[in-house]
Design a protein around this motif. Structure first.
Motif, PDB file in Angstrom:
ATOM      1  N   VAL A  71      -8.127 -12.338  -4.652  1.00 19.19           N
ATOM      2  CA  VAL A  71      -7.471 -13.649  -4.799  1.00 19.19           C
ATOM      3  C   VAL A  71      -7.336 -14.313  -3.424  1.00 19.19           C
ATOM      4  CG1 VAL A  71      -5.407 -14.861  -5.610  1.00 19.19           C
ATOM      5  CG2 VAL A  71      -6.302 -12.927  -6.913  1.00 19.19           C
ATOM      6  N   LYS A  72      -6.967 -13.506  -2.441  1.00 17.15           N
ATOM      7  CA  LYS A  72      -6.781 -14.055  -1.096  1.00 17.15           C
ATOM      8  C   LYS A  72      -8.084 -14.649  -0.550  1.00 17.15           C
ATOM      9  CE  LYS A  72      -4.462 -12.912   3.137  1.00 17.15           C
ATOM     10  NZ  LYS A  72      -3.810 -11.955   3.976  1.00 17.15           N
TER      11      LYS A  72
ATOM     12  N   MET B 268      -5.213  -2.525  -7.035  1.00 16.30           N
ATOM     13  CA  MET B 268      -4.240  -3.422  -6.388  1.00 16.30           C
ATOM     14  C   MET B 268      -4.810  -3.979  -5.096  1.00 16.30           C
ATOM     15  SD  MET B 268      -1.451  -4.570  -7.262  1.00 16.30           S
ATOM     16  CE  MET B 268      -0.155  -5.584  -6.686  1.00 16.30           C
ATOM     17  N   ARG B 269      -5.452  -3.121  -4.357  1.00 16.87           N
ATOM     18  CA  ARG B 269      -6.053  -3.566  -3.092  1.00 16.87           C
ATOM     19  C   ARG B 269      -7.111  -4.639  -3.368  1.00 16.87           C
ATOM     20  NH1 ARG B 269      -8.296   0.402   1.667  1.00 16.87           N
ATOM     21  NH2 ARG B 269      -8.969  -1.272   3.048  1.00 16.87           N
ATOM     22  N   GLU B 270      -7.904  -4.368  -4.414  1.00 16.63           N
ATOM     23  CA  GLU B 270      -8.987  -5.281  -4.775  1.00 16.63           C
ATOM     24  C   GLU B 270      -8.414  -6.629  -5.255  1.00 16.63           C
ATOM     25  OE1 GLU B 270     -12.073  -5.499  -4.550  1.00 16.63           O
ATOM     26  OE2 GLU B 270     -12.619  -6.971  -6.100  1.00 16.63           O
TER      27      GLU B 270
ATOM     28  N   ASN C  68       0.700   1.811  -4.970  1.00 12.92           N
ATOM     29  CA  ASN C  68       0.109   0.504  -5.277  1.00 12.92           C
ATOM     30  C   ASN C  68       0.559  -0.567  -4.275  1.00 12.92           C
ATOM     31  OD1 ASN C  68      -1.307   1.493  -7.465  1.00 12.92           O
ATOM     32  ND2 ASN C  68       0.285   0.975  -8.954  1.00 12.92           N
ATOM     33  N   SER C  69       1.838  -0.525  -3.908  1.00  7.11           N
ATOM     34  CA  SER C  69       2.336  -1.535  -2.953  1.00  7.11           C
ATOM     35  C   SER C  69       1.630  -1.373  -1.609  1.00  7.11           C
ATOM     36  CB  SER C  69       3.844  -1.380  -2.742  1.00  7.11           C
ATOM     37  OG  SER C  69       4.507  -1.521  -3.973  1.00  7.11           O
ATOM     38  N   LEU C  70       1.495  -0.124  -1.176  1.00  6.88           N
ATOM     39  CA  LEU C  70       0.846   0.114   0.124  1.00  6.88           C
ATOM     40  C   LEU C  70      -0.639  -0.260   0.070  1.00  6.88           C
ATOM     41  CD1 LEU C  70       2.651   3.466   0.917  1.00  6.88           C
ATOM     42  CD2 LEU C  70       2.966   1.293   2.130  1.00  6.88           C
ATOM     43  N   ALA C  71      -1.246  -0.046  -1.083  1.00 12.42           N
ATOM     44  CA  ALA C  71      -2.651  -0.458  -1.235  1.00 12.42           C
ATOM     45  C   ALA C  71      -2.745  -1.982  -1.163  1.00 12.42           C
ATOM     46  CB  ALA C  71      -3.206   0.053  -2.561  1.00 12.42           C
ATOM     47  N   GLY C  72      -1.732  -2.657  -1.712  1.00  9.28           N
ATOM     48  CA  GLY C  72      -1.691  -4.115  -1.614  1.00  9.28           C
ATOM     49  C   GLY C  72      -1.658  -4.563  -0.155  1.00  9.28           C
TER      50      GLY C  72
ATOM     51  N   GLY D 231      -4.238  -6.946   2.105  1.00 11.65           N
ATOM     52  CA  GLY D 231      -3.880  -8.210   2.779  1.00 11.65           C
ATOM     53  C   GLY D 231      -2.504  -8.746   2.428  1.00 11.65           C
ATOM     54  N   ALA D 232      -1.756  -8.018   1.573  1.00 11.25           N
ATOM     55  CA  ALA D 232      -0.393  -8.491   1.265  1.00 11.25           C
ATOM     56  C   ALA D 232       0.481  -8.334   2.502  1.00 11.25           C
ATOM     57  CB  ALA D 232       0.190  -7.687   0.107  1.00 11.25           C
ATOM     58  N   ARG D 233       1.382  -9.292   2.695  1.00 13.98           N
ATOM     59  CA  ARG D 233       2.283  -9.204   3.849  1.00 13.98           C
ATOM     60  C   ARG D 233       3.745  -9.298   3.428  1.00 13.98           C
ATOM     61  NH1 ARG D 233      -1.001  -6.687   5.446  1.00 13.98           N
ATOM     62  NH2 ARG D 233      -2.348  -6.911   7.258  1.00 13.98           N
TER      63      ARG D 233
END
Ligand code: KIV
Ligand code: ZN
Length: 507
Positions: free
Chosen positions: A187-188, A180-182, A213-217, A221-223
């Protein structure tokens, strides 16, 4: 990079669409008000095109909530987008959330579309939505099983057409934290205008990894995190709001991000949602389960007494669990009752206060002390019973039962000023009670889809909260009942469900 995380709550959409979690309009409004007090940034209030009821509830939430963005989900088709816009346009800050699947599996078997068609369709849908609204989220459904470079193309296309938030969901709960982090960071870092959009994660919990998974996101770079109260949602549920929020709160050293959630509202919001859907938290559920802050083992208790931090990584107070010595009882007046509710975060209008106080007095006659959990249940029950109020009401019942005779129950009901009485035998007191009710109400053919009773607090005089869900011709109706007597709460719940069934059938 900005460090502010937007909390996008989808309890009323992804949560509500899961079996056993449906809510009526009044209940949805109550949940929306709780979410506003909790200070979530975005409330996804429903999927406006999916039914007239959904449209109405998205619209009402949009017109009620003032301090959150209100979103409606929409497929990438114009009629969905029209419905989504018409439902959310009354909001202070409306959002249209458009989605289209990007994984080979979904494109081939579900959409029957090629990559080029998906690309074109996604761009056109966002362009169309943008005509109405400047706040547009686009989700690549099944992102975690999609080709990264294809998604880069899709994201570039939708951003070029005005999408402001890009969500990469783990629709089937398949991914892992590293992946998920990857995914987010790939994409970003490969799209043309990464600074013009907010990346979002939306994880399902099929393998128990939604929170991780959400925290890894977030680390990728997910905000924005999409989540639900108590982790409700399709199949094994969505990311639980309380878990991700408290993880970021407890480990700022790891996540280094902020959000605007008022964590002290978590416990109450969780209870309200559980009350409404007629469930209770599993005892060991993180943050909101009864045992989440309990220290049973002697060695732990010893440590906690010496210094709480030995076994406590966050305080119960931080999620709104207070050591409350103020219990109410039959001598408590309306003022003390209202004050306690206010302290619990309930601002009731005059009428609501009067009817809750009446129910409180009834409970006090049967139960010596009434604690916060009981009060929350009384308020929630009162709020839910309003639209169950028309139709048959219980005057009294009498049961005769033992473990060696057939149970008998007499019920006396009232409807439109008339009273009705019936008696029935049954396999146990509830079977007899429901049989007697059926003699009077003569309901349409139905089956029991769900029947649960759970105790609100501890002790043998606890309130029993009964929820009964009936299915009839593919539709369902739910009724709730609250009493220290579980037979009474079941009868009240059954009558409430039957009244709704009658209404639905036009009787
Ligand atoms: O799980 C999912 O992919 C969804 C989308 C519609 C956002 O709920
Ligand atoms: Zn989902």
């Amino acid at each position: 990079m900005i460090n502010d995380i937007k909390i996008f709550d989808t309890t009323l959409r992804d949560g509500e669409q899961s079996p056993g979690c449906s809510m009526n309009l009044k209940e949805k409004i109550e949940v929306a008000k709780c979410l506003e007090r909790l200070k979530v940034d975005i409330i996804e209030a429903g999927f406006a095109i999916s039914s007239p009821g959904d449209f109405e509830s998205v619209k009402t939430v949009a017109e009620t909530v003032k301090d959150c963005t209100v979103a409606s989900l929409s497929r990438s088709v114009e009629k969905d987008i029209d419905a989504a816009w018409n439902a959310v346009k009354g909001a202070v800050d409306p959002r249209i959330h458009v989605f289209l699947a990007t994984s080979p599996l979904h494109m081939q078997y579900k959409l029957k579309m090629t990559e080029d068609q998906v690309l074109e369709n996604a761009a056109a849908a966002v362009k169309y939505a943008r005509k109405f609204c400047s706040n547009i989220e686009f989700s690549c459904e099944d992102a975690t099983r999609s080709d990264y470079d294809f998604m880069v193309k899709v994201v570039n296309a939708v951003v070029a057409n005005g999408a402001t938030t890009i969500n990469l969901p783990d629709t089937v709960g398949y991914t892992t934290p590293d992946e998920m982090r990857e995914l987010i960071s790939y994409v970003k870092s490969h799209i043309d205008r990464p600074d013009d959009v907010i990346f979002s994660v939306h994880c399902h919990n099929d393998l128990g990894m939604a929170t991780a998974n959400s925290l890894a996101g977030v680390l990728g770079g997910a905000r924005q995190i999409e989540c639900t109260i108590n982790g409700l949602g399709e199949r094994a549920g969505n990311t639980s709001l309380e878990e991700v929020v408290m993880a970021m709160y407890t480990r700022p050293d790891v996540y280094g991000v902020t959000n605007r959630i008022d964590t002290t509202q978590i416990s109450k919001t969780s209870k309200t949602v559980y009350n409404i859907i007629g469930q209770s938290a599993p005892l060991n559920k993180p943050i909101v389960g009864k045992n989440a802050f309990a220290h049973e083992a002697g060695i732990h208790q010893h440590g906690v007494l010496a210094n709480k931090a030995t076994y406590e990584i966050m305080t119960p107070e931080s999620v709104g669990i207070t050591e409350n010595n103020l219990v109410l009882g039959k001598h408590s007046g309306k003022h003390a009752f209202a004050e306690r509710l206010k302290a619990l975060g309930y601002e009731l209008d005059k009428e609501e206060l009067v009817s809750c106080f009446e129910e409180f007095k009834v409970v006090c006659d049967k139960k010596k002390t009434v604690n916060d959990d009981d009060l929350i249940a009384i308020v929630n029950h009162n709020m839910m019973s309003d639209d169950e109020d028309t139709g048959y009401k219980l005057n009294w019942f009498s049961v005769n039962t033992s473990n060696f005779t057939t149970a008998t129950c007499t019920v006396n009901l009232e409807c439109d000023g008339e009273t009705y009485e019936a008696v029935c035998l049954g396999d146990g007191p509830l079977d007899a009670a429901f049989g007697a009710i059926n003699h009077i109400v003569m309901p349409a053919e139905h089956t029991f889809a769900d029947f649960s009773i759970y105790s609100i607090s501890e002790g043998k005089d606890t309130l029993g909260d009964a929820t009964i869900k009936l299915n009839s011709d593919g539709k369902s109706c739910t009724g709730h009942g609250l009493s220290t007597d579980v037979i009474e709460s079941s009868i009240v719940a059954y009558l409430a469900a039957l009244n709704k069934l009658n209404k639905m059938k036009g009787n």
